[in-house]
Design a protein around this motif. Structure first.
Motif, mmCIF file in Angstrom:
data_model
loop_
_atom_site.group_PDB
_atom_site.id
_atom_site.type_symbol
_atom_site.label_atom_id
_atom_site.label_comp_id
_atom_site.label_asym_id
_atom_site.label_seq_id
_atom_site.Cartn_x
_atom_site.Cartn_y
_atom_site.Cartn_z
ATOM 1 N N GLN A 84 -20.192 -22.647 49.734
ATOM 2 C CA GLN A 84 -21.732 -22.477 49.501
ATOM 3 C C GLN A 84 -22.127 -23.029 48.172
ATOM 4 O O GLN A 84 -23.226 -23.283 47.887
ATOM 5 C CB GLN A 84 -22.267 -21.238 50.139
ATOM 6 C CG GLN A 84 -21.794 -19.946 49.450
ATOM 7 C CD GLN A 84 -22.274 -18.912 49.725
ATOM 8 O OE1 GLN A 84 -23.271 -18.779 50.743
ATOM 9 N NE2 GLN A 84 -21.751 -17.648 49.478
ATOM 10 N N ARG A 85 -21.388 -22.790 47.256
ATOM 11 C CA ARG A 85 -21.596 -23.172 45.754
ATOM 12 C C ARG A 85 -20.873 -24.473 45.365
ATOM 13 O O ARG A 85 -20.892 -24.739 44.287
ATOM 14 C CB ARG A 85 -21.020 -21.986 44.971
ATOM 15 C CG ARG A 85 -21.532 -20.695 45.101
ATOM 16 C CD ARG A 85 -23.225 -20.512 44.391
ATOM 17 N NE ARG A 85 -23.532 -19.339 44.661
ATOM 18 C CZ ARG A 85 -24.324 -19.023 45.606
ATOM 19 N NH1 ARG A 85 -24.568 -19.893 46.576
ATOM 20 N NH2 ARG A 85 -24.689 -17.980 45.788
ATOM 21 N N SER A 86 -20.525 -25.198 46.322
ATOM 22 C CA SER A 86 -19.866 -26.693 46.168
ATOM 23 C C SER A 86 -20.707 -27.568 45.213
ATOM 24 O O SER A 86 -20.244 -28.559 44.630
ATOM 25 C CB SER A 86 -19.302 -27.066 47.172
ATOM 26 O OG SER A 86 -20.431 -27.552 48.458
ATOM 27 N N ALA A 87 -22.195 -27.362 45.369
ATOM 28 C CA ALA A 87 -23.072 -28.307 44.870
ATOM 29 C C ALA A 87 -22.735 -28.299 43.200
ATOM 30 O O ALA A 87 -23.061 -29.425 42.427
ATOM 31 C CB ALA A 87 -24.511 -28.109 44.928
ATOM 32 N N GLU A 88 -22.474 -27.230 42.704
ATOM 33 C CA GLU A 88 -22.118 -26.965 41.337
ATOM 34 C C GLU A 88 -20.777 -26.842 41.053
ATOM 35 O O GLU A 88 -20.406 -27.559 39.846
ATOM 36 C CB GLU A 88 -22.991 -25.806 40.810
ATOM 37 C CG GLU A 88 -24.341 -25.897 40.856
ATOM 38 C CD GLU A 88 -25.162 -24.374 40.386
ATOM 39 O OE1 GLU A 88 -25.418 -24.323 38.985
ATOM 40 O OE2 GLU A 88 -24.939 -23.474 41.170
ATOM 41 N N PRO A 130 -21.403 -20.969 38.591
ATOM 42 C CA PRO A 130 -22.781 -21.686 38.903
ATOM 43 C C PRO A 130 -23.783 -21.122 37.927
ATOM 44 O O PRO A 130 -23.390 -20.106 37.104
ATOM 45 C CB PRO A 130 -23.046 -21.299 40.494
ATOM 46 C CG PRO A 130 -22.186 -20.220 40.540
ATOM 47 C CD PRO A 130 -20.992 -20.359 39.661
ATOM 48 N N GLN A 131 -24.895 -21.776 37.640
ATOM 49 C CA GLN A 131 -25.879 -21.078 36.844
ATOM 50 C C GLN A 131 -26.531 -19.910 37.113
ATOM 51 O O GLN A 131 -26.658 -19.156 36.353
ATOM 52 C CB GLN A 131 -27.041 -22.211 36.966
ATOM 53 C CG GLN A 131 -27.110 -23.601 36.448
ATOM 54 C CD GLN A 131 -27.280 -23.564 34.584
ATOM 55 O OE1 GLN A 131 -27.457 -22.705 34.231
ATOM 56 N NE2 GLN A 131 -27.154 -24.656 34.294
ATOM 57 N N GLU A 132 -26.418 -19.458 38.359
ATOM 58 C CA GLU A 132 -26.869 -18.172 38.804
ATOM 59 C C GLU A 132 -25.822 -16.870 38.347
ATOM 60 O O GLU A 132 -26.519 -15.914 37.902
ATOM 61 C CB GLU A 132 -26.535 -18.053 40.333
ATOM 62 C CG GLU A 132 -27.083 -16.811 40.896
ATOM 63 C CD GLU A 132 -26.901 -16.851 42.674
ATOM 64 O OE1 GLU A 132 -26.087 -17.813 42.917
ATOM 65 O OE2 GLU A 132 -27.627 -16.198 43.334
ATOM 66 N N PRO A 167 -25.594 -15.836 33.317
ATOM 67 C CA PRO A 167 -26.577 -14.505 32.825
ATOM 68 C C PRO A 167 -25.710 -13.265 32.813
ATOM 69 O O PRO A 167 -25.908 -12.568 31.835
ATOM 70 C CB PRO A 167 -28.011 -14.736 33.388
ATOM 71 C CG PRO A 167 -28.135 -15.939 33.953
ATOM 72 C CD PRO A 167 -26.922 -16.581 34.626
ATOM 73 N N MET A 168 -25.277 -13.161 34.158
ATOM 74 C CA MET A 168 -24.662 -11.758 34.343
ATOM 75 C C MET A 168 -23.283 -11.585 33.898
ATOM 76 O O MET A 168 -22.850 -10.604 33.447
ATOM 77 C CB MET A 168 -24.680 -11.389 36.069
ATOM 78 C CG MET A 168 -26.148 -10.652 36.298
ATOM 79 S SD MET A 168 -26.104 -10.503 38.027
ATOM 80 C CE MET A 168 -26.437 -12.142 38.748
ATOM 81 N N LEU A 198 -24.524 -27.623 37.317
ATOM 82 C CA LEU A 198 -24.569 -29.103 37.316
ATOM 83 C C LEU A 198 -24.795 -29.561 35.873
ATOM 84 O O LEU A 198 -24.034 -30.757 35.391
ATOM 85 C CB LEU A 198 -25.430 -29.403 38.417
ATOM 86 C CG LEU A 198 -25.566 -30.868 38.577
ATOM 87 C CD1 LEU A 198 -24.097 -31.568 39.102
ATOM 88 C CD2 LEU A 198 -26.830 -31.350 39.396
ATOM 89 N N GLN A 217 -32.924 -33.403 39.392
ATOM 90 C CA GLN A 217 -32.687 -32.143 39.036
ATOM 91 C C GLN A 217 -34.355 -31.399 38.117
ATOM 92 O O GLN A 217 -34.822 -30.471 38.811
ATOM 93 C CB GLN A 217 -31.578 -31.524 38.083
ATOM 94 C CG GLN A 217 -31.350 -30.373 38.009
ATOM 95 C CD GLN A 217 -30.625 -29.717 39.273
ATOM 96 O OE1 GLN A 217 -30.554 -30.555 40.288
ATOM 97 N NE2 GLN A 217 -30.305 -28.529 39.145
ATOM 98 N N VAL A 269 -37.242 -28.728 39.773
ATOM 99 C CA VAL A 269 -37.520 -27.732 39.105
ATOM 100 C C VAL A 269 -39.121 -27.583 38.549
ATOM 101 O O VAL A 269 -39.799 -26.755 39.030
ATOM 102 C CB VAL A 269 -36.806 -27.647 37.716
ATOM 103 C CG1 VAL A 269 -37.684 -26.368 36.778
ATOM 104 C CG2 VAL A 269 -35.315 -27.289 37.632
#
Lengths: 219, 440
Positions: free
Chosen positions: B212-216, B362-364, B367-368, B384, B409, B413
């Motif tokens: 599910q994170r393959s886009a990035e 991923p970008q998500e 930060p953590m 990406l 992209q 946004v």
């Protein structure tokens, strides 16, 4: 030519499944449910195949090879014996369900020990050290270090509940907690922005896949 | 009633007359002879055994006392109870005194129920008869208008999808947002580190991400592995994630195409350039095992073959090239969760802190995972944007494709922000309109 047909066919399956997922935009519907169950089923089936080929079968072969060596055989079979004990929980008979506590205790004990040891050495100590950096000679870096320490203290103030708020010390903590709350909000804003970028990228990728497949139909 | 023996201390005394049904009046009670009740003041020594169930010959003889006193009558009920318990034991003795001792019945108060109590009793009776109230039919909800059925959020989602589709079909509309000069935190440092690796270096690559994170993650994977493949760096591939294992097998195609584990004459040469360990069960425990004894993990690849004697694990002179995790030139972890970063840092990086570790995420998750990414010997690339920046630095990127991707992209946004603000404004106006109607 056959490669093109195969590519188009697999692409078609992907496009159809993607559109079925997008049908959630119209609300909860049977089409979306079908594709949801399909993904769950495929994931579980694949997981079983991987576990069979990478875990169960190699260990079975090793057990057969170690039939003449009781120690090695015992070492191979011990995890399986423990996992069989877990099956006692399936039974409705309360008299034997305690047997499952043995492997569960082992799992939780080892897991807790690993997590605790790793968290101390790998997370807590390095992050404490990183929060108390030397100020250095660069003024901008010095400001950054001071802000970092202040941010950490103020954020911790937000979780400090044991001081009465009417006392002078309590008022200071209260003001710190308010600033710490805003710092937390800013941090959550960054998390949200990161999540947004991830999901927009995924959406773009899927839409790009559909457009690319349709274009491939027309050469 | 089962009374204790001490409470039946006067059981040996004659029972009251049961035939007398009437309630004696006060003057009659005064005239009746008083019965004696033994007290502690009478005889301390005798009272000690008084309550005990002694045989007849041990019981002290009691003098007959008049039983007409108030005190004696007050204990009559107790006496009767005791006799009733004893059954026929003293029945014959009691019958002789029945006439002498009258029955003292307590006077009963008569109560009158208040109207509230009567109501409460009626309510209780009603609850007993029908404990559950009769179902009350809910009023039918007001029919929703077509606009309400669709909902503002769905309209906004649909608008976002349509605008993005238009951007993909007609890329020219994204031209104002397109750029080829990309920067990403950590990209330059990682590129320099990858450039320093050669064909004798061994890099461990872990696939810990889901499809599910393959886009990035897919562009990130390609950006980094293409650099390694170009340098013919030796690779050890593994995963502790089930889906990651599937994605791991996908790398075999590009590796074969680049001549990994294949002789110049086209024959397979397993374990020369890469070793595919496959799935390692156990999560954190598997990583701990890996950190403690890498060679033990090499004893079985995804097909169960021993790879400790391969050219990847051994030098030409027979000395081991890779014995522990510290012998690796780099560890690359492709994770989709901040927890992946945490676990690898805790279990593996602590065991070999001098080995550079790289996280592709991923970008998500960035930060953590930030607190870990600032440590020494830790490199990272996120999203990406990171993949495009890496490709741009490595100067093997298709600049037109990069420009199209960045433009798309940025359009996504921008559209999202505009729709979010528009939706918020729409809801605010709708609320204001409703409150105005309510006021009217």
């Amino acid at each position: 030519m056959s490669g093109d047909i195969a590519s188009l066919t697999t692409g078609l399956v992907g496009v159809v499944l993607t559109l079925m997922v997008f049908s959630r935009l119209l609300g909860d519907n049977p089409v979306f449910r079908v594709v949801q169950y399909l993904f769950v089923g495929v994931s579980l089936g694949y997981a079983f195949v991987v576990i069979y080929h990478q875990v169960l079968r190699p260990n079975a072969v090793a057990a057969i090879a170690a039939l003449n060596d009781p120690v090695a055989l015992g070492a191979i079979l011990m995890p399986y014996l423990l996992s069989i004990l877990l099956l006692a929980r399936i039974s409705s008979r309360q008299q034997i369900s305690w047997v499952a506590n043995i492997p569960l205790a082992l799992i939780f004990g080892v897991g807790a020990a690993l997590a605790l040891g790793g968290a101390l050495v790998g997370t807590l100590v390095p992050q404490l050290q990183d929060s108390a950096r030397p100020i250095g000679s660069d003024p901008i870096q010095a400001v950054g270090v001071v802000l970092l320490v202040l941010g950490v203290v103020l954020t911790l103030c937000y979780f400090y509940f044991t001081v009465p708020r009417k006392t002078p010390a309590g008022r200071v903590v209260s003001i710190g907690a308010q600033i710490g709350r805003w710092l937390l909000m800013i941090a959550f804003g960054f998390f949200l922005a990161g999540g947004l970028l991830t999901y927009l990228t995924a959406l773009n990728e899927r839409l790009g896949f559909i457009v690319g497949w349709v274009r491939s139909l027309f050469g | 009633m089962s009374l204790p023996s001490w409470l039946r201390g006067v059981a040996d005394e004659p029972p009251p007359a049961r035939t007398s049904a009437r309630t004696p009046k006060t003057d009659e009670m005064a005239s009746q002879p008083r019965r004696r009740v033994s007290t502690s003041e009478d005889a301390e020594g005798d009272d000690f055994f008084k309550g005990a169930d002694l045989p007849g010959w041990l019981r002290p003889a009691e003098p007959d006392l008049p039983s007409g006193s108030v005190e004696g009558q007050a204990l009559d009920w107790l006496t009767r109870l005791g006799i009733a318990e004893d059954g026929g034991e003293s029945e014959s003795a009691a019958s002789s005194d029945q006439a002498a001792v009258p029955l003292v019945a307590p006077t009963r108060k008569t109560y009158e129920l208040s109207p509230e109590q009567i109501k409460a009793v009626e309510l209780l009776g009603q609850l007993v008869r029908s404990p559950y109230p009769a179902p009350i039919a809910q009023p039918a909800p007001a029919p929703l208008s077509r606009w309400q059925k669709i909902g503002l959020d769905r309209v906004l989602y649909a608008l976002l999808a349509i605008i993005l589709l238009v951007g993909l079909i007609v890329p020219q509309i994204t031209t104002p947002f397109q750029t080829t000069t990309l920067t990403a935190p950590g990209a330059i440092a990682l590129e320099q580190k990858l450039a320093s690796l050669g064909p004798d270096d061994v890099v461990l690559i872990a696939y810990e991400w889901n499809a599910q994170r393959s886009a990035e993650l897919r562009p990130l994977e390609q950006a980094v592995t293409s650099q390694l493949i170009k340098k013919k760096t030796k690779l050890i591939l593994l995963s502790t994630d089930l889906q990651g294992t599937l994605l791991l097998f996908d790398l075999r195609g590009p590796l074969r195409a680049a001549g990994y584990n294949i002789d110049p004459d086209g024959k397979a040469f397993g374990g020369r350039d890469y070793v595919l360990l496959g799935y390692r069960p156990g999560g954190e425990l598997a990583l701990r095992r890996l950190a403690q004894d890498l060679r033990a993990e090499l004893r079985s690849d995804f097909e169960g073959q021993d790879t400790t004697e391969t050219l990847l694990a051994m030098n030409f002179d027979g000395t081991p090239r890779v014995s522990t995790i510290s012998d690796l030139s780099m560890i690359i972890v492709m994770g989709d969760q901040p927890q992946d970063v945490q676990v690898w840092m805790e279990q593996v990086h602590t065991a070999a802190p001098k080995v550079p570790i790289t996280f592709l995420m991923p970008q998500e998750a960035e930060p953590m995972a930030q607190p870990y990414l600032r440590m020494d010997n830790v490199y990272h690339l996120a999203g990406l944007q990171g993949a495009l920046a890496m490709n741009a630095i490595a100067s093997d990127a298709d600049s037109a494709a990069t420009a199209r991707t960045t433009g798309q992209q940025s359009l996504a946004v921008l559209t999202f922000v505009i729709l979010l603000m528009g939706g918020g404004l729409g809801i605010a106006l709708d609320r204001a309109r409703r409150s105005r109607r309510g006021a009217e």
